[in-house]
Structures are given as structure tokens and as C-alpha cells.
Design a protein around this motif. Structure first.
Motif, PDB file in Angstrom:
ATOM      1  N   GLN A  70      91.978 116.210 -39.307  1.00  0.00           N
ATOM      2  CA  GLN A  70      91.750 115.748 -37.939  1.00  0.00           C
ATOM      3  C   GLN A  70      90.729 114.623 -37.944  1.00  0.00           C
ATOM      4  O   GLN A  70      89.719 114.694 -38.618  1.00  0.00           O
ATOM      5  N   VAL A  71      91.020 113.581 -37.187  1.00  0.00           N
ATOM      6  CA  VAL A  71      90.132 112.425 -37.111  1.00  0.00           C
ATOM      7  C   VAL A  71      89.436 112.426 -35.760  1.00  0.00           C
ATOM      8  O   VAL A  71      90.051 112.694 -34.728  1.00  0.00           O
ATOM      9  N   GLN A  72      88.150 112.109 -35.784  1.00  0.00           N
ATOM     10  CA  GLN A  72      87.370 112.010 -34.555  1.00  0.00           C
ATOM     11  C   GLN A  72      86.651 110.673 -34.499  1.00  0.00           C
ATOM     12  O   GLN A  72      86.230 110.132 -35.536  1.00  0.00           O
ATOM     13  N   LEU A  73      86.494 110.148 -33.297  1.00  0.00           N
ATOM     14  CA  LEU A  73      85.697 108.943 -33.055  1.00  0.00           C
ATOM     15  C   LEU A  73      84.467 109.355 -32.266  1.00  0.00           C
ATOM     16  O   LEU A  73      84.595 109.981 -31.204  1.00  0.00           O
ATOM     17  N   VAL A  74      83.300 109.012 -32.777  1.00  0.00           N
ATOM     18  CA  VAL A  74      82.045 109.377 -32.121  1.00  0.00           C
ATOM     19  C   VAL A  74      81.279 108.111 -31.789  1.00  0.00           C
ATOM     20  O   VAL A  74      80.959 107.315 -32.682  1.00  0.00           O
ATOM     21  N   GLU A  75      80.968 107.951 -30.514  1.00  0.00           N
ATOM     22  CA  GLU A  75      80.300 106.754 -30.027  1.00  0.00           C
ATOM     23  C   GLU A  75      78.811 107.005 -29.840  1.00  0.00           C
ATOM     24  O   GLU A  75      78.376 108.132 -29.615  1.00  0.00           O
ATOM     25  N   SER A  76      78.070 105.917 -29.879  1.00  0.00           N
ATOM     26  CA  SER A  76      76.644 105.978 -29.574  1.00  0.00           C
ATOM     27  C   SER A  76      76.191 104.603 -29.099  1.00  0.00           C
ATOM     28  O   SER A  76      76.897 103.604 -29.308  1.00  0.00           O
ATOM     29  N   GLY A  77      75.038 104.574 -28.433  1.00  0.00           N
ATOM     30  CA  GLY A  77      74.425 103.300 -28.097  1.00  0.00           C
ATOM     31  C   GLY A  77      74.438 102.900 -26.642  1.00  0.00           C
ATOM     32  O   GLY A  77      73.887 101.857 -26.286  1.00  0.00           O
ATOM     33  N   GLY A  78      75.039 103.682 -25.768  1.00  0.00           N
ATOM     34  CA  GLY A  78      75.016 103.335 -24.356  1.00  0.00           C
ATOM     35  C   GLY A  78      73.644 103.576 -23.754  1.00  0.00           C
ATOM     36  O   GLY A  78      72.721 104.042 -24.425  1.00  0.00           O
ATOM     37  N   GLY A  79      73.510 103.235 -22.472  1.00  0.00           N
ATOM     38  CA  GLY A  79      72.244 103.458 -21.800  1.00  0.00           C
ATOM     39  C   GLY A  79      72.071 102.579 -20.594  1.00  0.00           C
ATOM     40  O   GLY A  79      73.023 101.970 -20.099  1.00  0.00           O
ATOM     41  N   LEU A  80      70.823 102.517 -20.136  1.00  0.00           N
ATOM     42  CA  LEU A  80      70.457 101.726 -18.968  1.00  0.00           C
ATOM     43  C   LEU A  80      69.692 100.494 -19.429  1.00  0.00           C
ATOM     44  O   LEU A  80      68.766 100.605 -20.236  1.00  0.00           O
ATOM     45  N   ARG A 133      73.867  97.620 -28.038  1.00  0.00           N
ATOM     46  CA  ARG A 133      74.832  97.639 -29.139  1.00  0.00           C
ATOM     47  C   ARG A 133      75.483  99.011 -29.185  1.00  0.00           C
ATOM     48  O   ARG A 133      74.793 100.030 -29.339  1.00  0.00           O
ATOM     49  N   LEU A 134      76.789  99.026 -29.038  1.00  0.00           N
ATOM     50  CA  LEU A 134      77.550 100.259 -29.132  1.00  0.00           C
ATOM     51  C   LEU A 134      78.104 100.415 -30.548  1.00  0.00           C
ATOM     52  O   LEU A 134      78.487  99.433 -31.184  1.00  0.00           O
ATOM     53  N   SER A 135      78.151 101.656 -30.999  1.00  0.00           N
ATOM     54  CA  SER A 135      78.734 101.969 -32.307  1.00  0.00           C
ATOM     55  C   SER A 135      79.774 103.065 -32.138  1.00  0.00           C
ATOM     56  O   SER A 135      79.652 103.917 -31.245  1.00  0.00           O
ATOM     57  N   CYS A 136      80.748 103.053 -32.993  1.00  0.00           N
ATOM     58  CA  CYS A 136      81.791 104.078 -32.968  1.00  0.00           C
ATOM     59  C   CYS A 136      82.210 104.349 -34.406  1.00  0.00           C
ATOM     60  O   CYS A 136      82.730 103.449 -35.080  1.00  0.00           O
ATOM     61  N   ALA A 137      81.995 105.563 -34.853  1.00  0.00           N
ATOM     62  CA  ALA A 137      82.311 105.932 -36.231  1.00  0.00           C
ATOM     63  C   ALA A 137      83.459 106.930 -36.263  1.00  0.00           C
ATOM     64  O   ALA A 137      83.475 107.902 -35.501  1.00  0.00           O
ATOM     65  N   ALA A 138      84.384 106.673 -37.156  1.00  0.00           N
ATOM     66  CA  ALA A 138      85.508 107.593 -37.347  1.00  0.00           C
ATOM     67  C   ALA A 138      85.181 108.549 -38.481  1.00  0.00           C
ATOM     68  O   ALA A 138      84.652 108.145 -39.516  1.00  0.00           O
ATOM     69  N   SER A 139      85.504 109.817 -38.277  1.00  0.00           N
ATOM     70  CA  SER A 139      85.276 110.812 -39.320  1.00  0.00           C
ATOM     71  C   SER A 139      86.520 111.671 -39.484  1.00  0.00           C
ATOM     72  O   SER A 139      87.303 111.837 -38.556  1.00  0.00           O
ATOM     73  N   GLY A 140      86.666 112.221 -40.662  1.00  0.00           N
ATOM     74  CA  GLY A 140      87.823 113.050 -40.971  1.00  0.00           C
ATOM     75  C   GLY A 140      88.168 112.873 -42.425  1.00  0.00           C
ATOM     76  O   GLY A 140      87.322 112.490 -43.236  1.00  0.00           O
TER      77      GLY A 140
END
Length: 119
Positions: free
Chosen positions: A1-11, A19-26
Motif C-alpha cells: 500500500q502506498v501513502q502520500l503524506v503532506e507537510s508544510g501548510g500554515g498561516l 514550502r509544502l512537501s509530500c512524501a510517498a511511502s510504501g
């Protein structure tokens, strides 16, 4: 199973950067095209920027010259550098990837990250 996990949002204030990041894992997968979409409540999700496996990019007209999409294939990660942010950039941003797992291609989405730009 593959997942995409995002980070970096905000106010951030108008004119600022995020800067937004998105890493795929699996396991046992190959990533084809990747991209960032955004959605405001009541509106359709729109493509903000896309990048192919070869590095070709495309952008929504309203973000050209301000946003930059890039990817690190060794880390299975896509980035969105957002500069000169405007209040109208406020939205939930979603990472998207076309991924081949064994012999099957599928479209995967991240969970979304909120970007809020104050005036």
C-alpha cells in the motif's frame, strides 16, 4: 500500500512564503507524474502545478512566477515552493501522484494541508 503524506501548510501574511512537501511511502512502487491541487470550499479542486517523471512542469496561470514545483526522486518526494503569497491562494492543498504498484497504475492523494494567507 502506498501513502502520500503532506507537510508544510500554515498561516502566513500576504507576501510571505511557504514550502509544502509530500512524501510517498510504501513498497515496490514507481512514481510517474506528481502534482499539487488546491480546493476552496464550494469550488472544484484545481491543478496548481504538475511535474512529470522527467522534470517537465506546468502551472496554473495565477501562480506562474510565484510558485515552483520540484521533486526528489530518490526520496519519493514532491515540493511546492510558494512565494509572494496572496490571500486568494488560501485553500487546502492536496498532493497527487500517479503511481505504479506492480503492474497497476493508480492515482493517489495526500490528506490535504491548509494554507491560509492573511491580508
Amino acid at each position: 500500500q502506498v501513502q502520500l503524506v503532506e507537510s508544510g501548510g500554515g498561516l502566513v501574511q500576504a507576501g510571505g512564503s511557504l514550502r509544502l512537501s509530500c512524501a510517498a511511502s510504501g513498497s515496490s512502487f514507481t512514481i510517474n507524474n506528481m502534482g499539487w491541487y488546491r480546493q476552496v470550499p464550494g469550488n472544484q479542486r484545481e491543478l496548481v502545478a504538475g511535474i512529470t517523471s522527467g522534470g517537465s512542469t506546468n502551472y496554473l496561470d495565477s501562480v506562474k512566477g510565484r510558485f515552483t514545483i520540484s521533486r526528489d526522486n530518490a526520496k519519493n518526494t514532491v515540493y511546492l515552493q510558494m512565494n509572494s503569497l496572496k490571500p486568494e491562494d488560501t485553500a487546502v492543498y492536496y498532493c497527487n501522484a500517479v503511481i505504479r504498484v506492480r503492474a497497476m497504475f493508480g492515482t493517489y492523494w495526500g490528506q490535504g494541508t491548509q494554507v491560509t494567507v492573511s491580508s
